[in-house]
Design an enzyme around this catalytic site. Structure first.
Site, PDB file in Angstrom:
ATOM      1  N   HIS A 201       7.464   9.037   2.830  1.00 47.59           N
ATOM      2  CA  HIS A 201       8.832   9.090   2.305  1.00 47.59           C
ATOM      3  C   HIS A 201       9.019  10.262   1.357  1.00 47.59           C
ATOM      4  O   HIS A 201       8.119  10.619   0.597  1.00 47.59           O
ATOM      5  CB  HIS A 201       9.241   7.770   1.657  1.00 47.59           C
ATOM      6  CG  HIS A 201       8.524   7.421   0.389  1.00 47.59           C
ATOM      7  ND1 HIS A 201       9.013   7.751  -0.853  1.00 47.59           N
ATOM      8  CD2 HIS A 201       7.361   6.761   0.172  1.00 47.59           C
ATOM      9  CE1 HIS A 201       8.187   7.292  -1.781  1.00 47.59           C
ATOM     10  NE2 HIS A 201       7.168   6.688  -1.184  1.00 47.59           N
ATOM     11  N   ASP A 216       4.048   9.843  -5.721  1.00 47.98           N
ATOM     12  CA  ASP A 216       4.847   8.906  -4.914  1.00 47.98           C
ATOM     13  C   ASP A 216       6.218   9.523  -4.641  1.00 47.98           C
ATOM     14  O   ASP A 216       7.150   9.291  -5.382  1.00 47.98           O
ATOM     15  CB  ASP A 216       4.972   7.582  -5.671  1.00 47.98           C
ATOM     16  CG  ASP A 216       5.644   6.487  -4.843  1.00 47.98           C
ATOM     17  OD1 ASP A 216       5.839   6.691  -3.646  1.00 47.98           O
ATOM     18  OD2 ASP A 216       5.977   5.442  -5.433  1.00 47.98           O
ATOM     19  N   GLU A 250      12.969   5.092   1.064  1.00 47.21           N
ATOM     20  CA  GLU A 250      11.887   4.096   1.128  1.00 47.21           C
ATOM     21  C   GLU A 250      11.903   3.235  -0.120  1.00 47.21           C
ATOM     22  O   GLU A 250      11.676   2.020  -0.079  1.00 47.21           O
ATOM     23  CB  GLU A 250      10.529   4.819   1.251  1.00 47.21           C
ATOM     24  CG  GLU A 250       9.333   3.893   1.426  1.00 47.21           C
ATOM     25  CD  GLU A 250       8.649   3.465   0.132  1.00 47.21           C
ATOM     26  OE1 GLU A 250       7.738   2.636   0.192  1.00 47.21           O
ATOM     27  OE2 GLU A 250       9.032   3.939  -0.968  1.00 47.21           O
ATOM     28  N   GLU A 251      12.180   3.876  -1.253  1.00 44.02           N
ATOM     29  CA  GLU A 251      12.048   3.217  -2.557  1.00 44.02           C
ATOM     30  C   GLU A 251      13.082   2.120  -2.798  1.00 44.02           C
ATOM     31  O   GLU A 251      12.976   1.383  -3.768  1.00 44.02           O
ATOM     32  CB  GLU A 251      12.145   4.261  -3.679  1.00 44.02           C
ATOM     33  CG  GLU A 251      11.026   5.305  -3.670  1.00 44.02           C
ATOM     34  CD  GLU A 251       9.682   4.751  -4.126  1.00 44.02           C
ATOM     35  OE1 GLU A 251       9.546   3.530  -4.244  1.00 44.02           O
ATOM     36  OE2 GLU A 251       8.778   5.571  -4.364  1.00 44.02           O
ATOM     37  N   ASP A 278       1.476   7.846   2.074  1.00 46.82           N
ATOM     38  CA  ASP A 278       2.271   7.562   0.881  1.00 46.82           C
ATOM     39  C   ASP A 278       1.296   7.422  -0.289  1.00 46.82           C
ATOM     40  O   ASP A 278       0.590   6.415  -0.380  1.00 46.82           O
ATOM     41  CB  ASP A 278       3.069   6.267   1.094  1.00 46.82           C
ATOM     42  CG  ASP A 278       3.966   5.935  -0.105  1.00 46.82           C
ATOM     43  OD1 ASP A 278       4.007   6.737  -1.056  1.00 46.82           O
ATOM     44  OD2 ASP A 278       4.606   4.863  -0.074  1.00 46.82           O
ATOM     45  N   HIS A 360       6.859   5.767 -10.236  1.00 46.08           N
ATOM     46  CA  HIS A 360       8.174   5.207 -10.597  1.00 46.08           C
ATOM     47  C   HIS A 360       8.520   5.462 -12.060  1.00 46.08           C
ATOM     48  O   HIS A 360       9.259   4.690 -12.668  1.00 46.08           O
ATOM     49  CB  HIS A 360       8.252   3.700 -10.283  1.00 46.08           C
ATOM     50  CG  HIS A 360       7.981   3.387  -8.838  1.00 46.08           C
ATOM     51  ND1 HIS A 360       7.853   2.108  -8.364  1.00 46.08           N
ATOM     52  CD2 HIS A 360       7.835   4.192  -7.765  1.00 46.08           C
ATOM     53  CE1 HIS A 360       7.620   2.136  -7.062  1.00 46.08           C
ATOM     54  NE2 HIS A 360       7.604   3.406  -6.681  1.00 46.08           N
TER      55      HIS A 360
HETATM   56  N1  BES Z   1       4.088   4.185  -2.704  1.00 39.49           N
HETATM   57  C1  BES Z   1       4.634   2.906  -3.014  1.00 39.49           C
HETATM   58  C2  BES Z   1       3.795   1.776  -2.488  1.00 39.49           C
HETATM   59  C3  BES Z   1       2.468   1.527  -3.156  1.00 39.49           C
HETATM   60  C4  BES Z   1       2.318   1.666  -4.528  1.00 39.49           C
HETATM   61  C5  BES Z   1       1.414   1.101  -2.390  1.00 39.49           C
HETATM   62  C6  BES Z   1       1.079   1.420  -5.104  1.00 39.49           C
HETATM   63  C7  BES Z   1       0.192   0.820  -2.963  1.00 39.49           C
HETATM   64  C8  BES Z   1       0.035   0.985  -4.337  1.00 39.49           C
HETATM   65  C9  BES Z   1       6.037   2.778  -2.420  1.00 39.49           C
HETATM   66  O1  BES Z   1       6.775   3.952  -2.586  1.00 39.49           O
HETATM   67  C10 BES Z   1       6.777   1.688  -3.157  1.00 39.49           C
HETATM   68  O2  BES Z   1       7.098   1.868  -4.287  1.00 39.49           O
HETATM   69  N2  BES Z   1       7.010   0.553  -2.506  1.00 39.49           N
HETATM   70  C11 BES Z   1       7.711  -0.552  -3.127  1.00 39.49           C
HETATM   71  C12 BES Z   1       8.144  -1.570  -2.093  1.00 39.49           C
HETATM   72  C13 BES Z   1       9.299  -1.109  -1.223  1.00 39.49           C
HETATM   73  C14 BES Z   1       9.512  -2.099  -0.100  1.00 39.49           C
HETATM   74  C15 BES Z   1      10.557  -0.944  -2.037  1.00 39.49           C
HETATM   75  C16 BES Z   1       6.822  -1.243  -4.159  1.00 39.49           C
HETATM   76  O3  BES Z   1       5.581  -1.263  -3.984  1.00 39.49           O
HETATM   77  O4  BES Z   1       7.355  -1.786  -5.118  1.00 39.49           O
HETATM   78 ZN    ZN Z   2       7.291   4.102  -4.664  1.00 41.45          ZN
END
Ligand code: BES
Ligand code: ZN
Length: 479
Positions: A201, A216, A250-251, A278, A360
């Site tokens: 993403h 990220d 994605e976020e 990612d 984040h």
């Molecule tokens: N890169 C993250 C996912 C992640 C973070 C995987 C840390 C493993 C370890 C991704 O961009 C993200 O923030 N995903 C969200 C969920 C999404 C469905 C909104 C999350 O993990 O909160």
């Molecule tokens: Zn993220």
């Protein structure tokens, strides 16, 4: 549909109430997390239905934001759904489990070795810096859209400079966000209707000021762009079509990838395998690459990634190590593909618990995650190994062919593995499962038999090393 009417009527009514408070939308998420979230925000979360611990919900931005911040900077997420009907459909439709058994092999030694020697961490570093300089790439900020258009231009310029006419880049627009996704295609020379896909993403998010998103996920976008640069540099022409995707939004619930995977599935597109990049640049754990083993991922594809790393990254200049970890929820875009029944995998920068704590936030900067981008370079190598071996070359390699690497064959009968061509110069035989775990190891074997009675019926990898350090790998079913 008729059966759901009272339910639908009930939540349409309450939707109106919820929606007044702040922007609200539909989503699917883990059932337990939905209940917890509703307890915290009774008037902001509506649970429409729960099946097999998956809930269709209607929630406000405020509740969604809490979900993100809940476990430090991220946590059990939600998947955005465009309306109630779609959210309920996701529950009623059992996860498409038509993941086909992959029959991937290692045959392209020369192309792969040539390619991985060209990976340059400096390029990845520079690209991460360019992306973090946007300040934010939030999907609903004009800079998010700009970043997507600029990436399209960057990829187009690379293609133009290569003189290739079998590669194109296009924009994929979404209804739920002004930021588009970007899709690059290298047309397969032999079977163009079959694709192997990598992606990551491009958008970022922050709960504290700017969202530079260096790890990220500028790191993933920079890693896949370096893979593209190398493929062009070596003039690699695949048999199957290679697609490279940079997703929007994605976020906020995998919005971009969900739209795309949905479209591909509805058109019955033959996607052989999907690998997500990612977060690739923060070395938080002892090992390098961590394969995620969530149940929605493909064991078969994970085992192939294990085989690639055993084959190409065990010794020599491109050595790195691997382990496994688990997200426990649909944590990134590979989930969108898995939900449509495609084989998906997600090799990650660290174990889940040791991953970058600055994501984040305004501190997700390259200076924090790794200024040399050497960690991300390992992912670029793994990605090239995957793309080249899964898509296969349509050209003979220009240099002199090296000897075939596999001198060994194994036959397995009644859970006894027998080595054909057994030689006394074998120094070790390892049996590895789909999570990358060594489940049996014999050092300096004296016989050509190994009993695997204690192991369940599944695919495994057999890794044989001889006293010259030469490694051969073979996949087998223990039956
Ligand atoms: N890169 C993250 C996912 C992640 C973070 C995987 C840390 C493993 C370890 C991704 O961009 C993200 O923030 N995903 C969200 C969920 C999404 C469905 C909104 C999350 O993990 O909160
Ligand atoms: Zn993220």
């Amino acid at each position: 549909m008729k059966k759901c009417l009272p339910l639908l009527a009930a939540f349409f009514f309450s939707n109106a109430v919820v929606a007044q408070e702040s922007q609200a939308f539909h989503a699917t998420m883990d059932g337990k997390s939905a209940i917890e979230l509703q307890k915290l925000f009774p008037s902001e979360v509506e649970i429409l239905k729960t099946t097999d611990n998956q809930s269709a919900v209607f929630l406000t931005e405020k509740a969604a934001q809490h979900l993100h911040k809940n476990i430090l900077t991220h946590g059990p997420g939600y998947v955005y759904q465009q309306d109630a009907e779609t959210a309920l459909d996701v529950l009623s439709k059992k996860t498409d489990n038509n993941q086909k058994l992959l029959n991937l092999t290692i045959t392209e030694n020369d192309w792969v070795n040539h390619s991985i020697s060209k990976v340059n961490a400096e390029n990845i570093k520079n690209h991460i810096m360019t992306l973090q300089a946007y300040g934010t790439r939030r999907h609903d900020n004009p800079k998010g859209k700009q970043a997507a258009l600029d990436l399209k231009t960057k990829w187009e310029n690379m293609i133009t400079a290569s003189g290739r006419t079998d590669i194109s880049v296009s924009i994929f627009n979404h209804n739920a966000t002004p930021m588009p996704s970007v899709i690059l295609k290298i047309n397969g020379a032999t079977t163009p209707n079959q694709s192997v896909i990598i992606g990551g993403h491009l958008d970022s998010i922050s709960f504290s000021g700017q969202a530079p998103g260096a790890d990220d996920n500028a790191s993933g976008i920079a890693s896949i762009t370096e893979m593209l640069r190398v493929l062009l540099d070596i003039n690699f022409k695949p048999q199957r079509t290679i697609e490279i995707m940079a997703y929007s939004a994605e976020e906020v619930g995998l919005v971009g990838s969900k739209d795309i995977a949905q479209k591909y599935a509805s058109e019955n597109k033959d996607v052989l395998a999907y690998v997500q990049f990612d977060m690739t640049n923060y070395k938080g754990s002892a090992k390098d690459v961590y394969l995620t083993t969530d149940s929605y991922n493909s064991n078969d594809l994970n085992l192939f990634l294990v085989e690639l790393m055993e084959h190409y990254n065990k010794t020599g200049a491109h050595t790195f190590t691997y382990g496994n970890t688990i997200c426990n929820y649909g944590c990134s875009d590979h989930f969108s593909w898995a939900q449509k029944g495609y084989n998906a995998a997600f090799p990650f920068e660290a174990s889940f618990d040791d991953s970058n704590p600055y994501i984040h936030s305004s501190q997700d900067l390259i200076s924090v995650s790794g200024s040399t981008a050497t960690h991300a370079a390992k992912f670029a190598k793994l990605g090239l190994e995957f793309l080249i071996e899964a898509a296969k070359s349509s050209q003979a390699y220009m240099a002199v062919q090296t000897t075939k690497t596999n001198d060994f064959k194994v036959v397995v009968d009644k859970k006894i593995l027998k080595l054909i061509n057994f030689k006394t110069d074998i120094t070790s035989i390892k049996i590895i499962d789909a999570s990358g775990k060594i489940v049996k190891e014999v050092v300096n074997p004296k016989s050509d038999f190994i009993s695997l009675e204690h192991l369940k019926e599944a695919y495994y990898l057999c890794v044989i090393e001889d006293n010259n350090g030469k490694i051969s790998t073979t996949k087998f079913i223990n039956q």
